[in-house]
Write an enzyme that holds these catalytic residues in place. Sequence first.
Site, mmCIF file in Angstrom:
data_model
loop_
_atom_site.group_PDB
_atom_site.id
_atom_site.type_symbol
_atom_site.label_atom_id
_atom_site.label_comp_id
_atom_site.label_asym_id
_atom_site.label_seq_id
_atom_site.Cartn_x
_atom_site.Cartn_y
_atom_site.Cartn_z
ATOM 1 N N ASP A 14 6.129 2.589 -5.212
ATOM 2 C CA ASP A 14 4.802 2.330 -4.651
ATOM 3 C C ASP A 14 5.010 1.374 -3.487
ATOM 4 O O ASP A 14 5.424 0.222 -3.694
ATOM 5 C CB ASP A 14 3.878 1.688 -5.692
ATOM 6 C CG ASP A 14 3.537 2.643 -6.823
ATOM 7 O OD1 ASP A 14 3.356 3.842 -6.553
ATOM 8 O OD2 ASP A 14 3.450 2.194 -7.978
ATOM 9 N N ASP A 59 -5.179 10.600 -10.285
ATOM 10 C CA ASP A 59 -5.343 9.300 -10.933
ATOM 11 C C ASP A 59 -6.578 9.399 -11.817
ATOM 12 O O ASP A 59 -7.684 9.618 -11.314
ATOM 13 C CB ASP A 59 -5.526 8.195 -9.893
ATOM 14 C CG ASP A 59 -4.301 8.012 -9.004
ATOM 15 O OD1 ASP A 59 -3.192 8.333 -9.465
ATOM 16 O OD2 ASP A 59 -4.463 7.545 -7.861
#
Length: 252
Positions: free
Chosen positions: A11, A130
């Site tokens: 990330d 998500d």
Amino acid sequence: MLAKRIIPCLDVKDGRVVKGVNFVQLKDAGDPVELAALYDQEGADELVFLDISASVEGRETMVDVVRETAGSISIPFTVGGGIKSVEDMQRILRAGADKIGINTAAVLDPGLITEGATRFGSQCVVVAIDARYNPEWQDWEVYTHGGRKSTGIRAVEWAEEAVRLGAGELLLTSMDADGTKDGFDLPLTSVISRKVSVPVIASGGAGQVDHFEQVLTEGCADAALAASIFHYKEISIAEVKEGLREKGVPVR
């Protein structure tokens, strides 16, 4: 049973790898190029690179960092974050990515999935989802913009739609489990894995070898992704794979 894949995730924010809990409280975890090369050497099957603030900040993915990272590894490489068009996809693929991850842009413009699959092949298009449990619905809801915006879309229905539109793979992150190290979200992962005909990468909650085994067997996932436990050297990719072999789970 096909061999299961173990995939570290980078990330990236402002050129650095970060990791948080439930998508917040981000901490620095290192240089993306150095970590990518290390994971390649350690036996990772693939690598996922997510520019986590690109969609929120309304900018393009960091192409230079993608190019440098791609040059340091020999394993398949998925890049996501801030990709809004087929032209963006092409630019990232030219920079060295093997697959493109789209999340927010796919929800806002589902036709982008079909455009990308038509242009580059379904195998290049990874739709990232998500999802967070919605108690009122007793079901999971899709979130966009790095987990900041609820959509009112049911995750299972969106997964099926994404595959129908041409997604070759799904990257499924449980926002409830993210960074907790308490285990993957088995109910979410299993229901979506059973509903779709493409590989599902489970993400969110890895803390020990048992968690990988559970999501790859009970959760029916094709691959398991983790970040912080690898970044902070709590467990190695080799240890995960050895543990899975001992439990009879085929790995590469």
